[in-house]
Write a protein that holds these residues in place. Structure first.
Motif, PDB file in Angstrom:
ATOM      1  N   LYS A 101      34.236  39.964  38.765  1.00 50.92           N
ATOM      2  CA  LYS A 101      35.747  41.479  38.357  1.00 50.92           C
ATOM      3  C   LYS A 101      36.304  42.053  38.440  1.00 50.92           C
ATOM      4  O   LYS A 101      37.477  41.900  37.843  1.00 50.92           O
ATOM      5  N   ASN A 119      30.716  41.901  41.750  1.00 49.35           N
ATOM      6  CA  ASN A 119      32.304  42.579  42.069  1.00 49.35           C
ATOM      7  C   ASN A 119      33.310  41.323  41.531  1.00 49.35           C
ATOM      8  O   ASN A 119      33.734  41.613  41.764  1.00 49.35           O
ATOM      9  N   ASP A 165      39.755  40.971  36.629  1.00 46.67           N
ATOM     10  CA  ASP A 165      40.977  42.018  36.770  1.00 46.67           C
ATOM     11  C   ASP A 165      42.204  41.942  37.347  1.00 46.67           C
ATOM     12  O   ASP A 165      43.346  42.504  36.622  1.00 46.67           O
TER      13      ASP A 165
END
Length: 77
Positions: free
Chosen positions: A30, A27, A34
């Motif tokens: 990611k 996470n 982003d």
């Protein structure tokens, strides 16, 4: 040299806290991707489109002035 992967016990379960750490790390990766995409792709695109629109307006005004000047020249002759 012995293959170390053959020594892994296949019947044992992975502890929950390790699964949680792996999920948290994924996470975080990611999220990092982003955020980096936001600042390296999206923000420059937005700025480029804003700046590009004002440049296009100025260019269109200049073209219209040139066309009007040519029309006036032809009418004067």
């Amino acid at each position: 040299m012995d293959n170390p992967f053959k020594k892994i016990l296949q019947d044992e379960k992975l502890p929950v806290y390790i699964k949680d750490r792996v999920i948290d790390n994924l996470n975080f990766i990611k999220l990092s991707l982003d955020v980096s995409e936001l600042y390296t792709v999206k923000v420059p695109q937005a700025l480029g489109s804003v700046i590009g629109e004002s440049d296009k307006k100025k260019e269109q005004e200049l073209i219209e002035k040139i066309i009007n000047a040519k029309k006036n020249e032809n009418n004067d002759e």
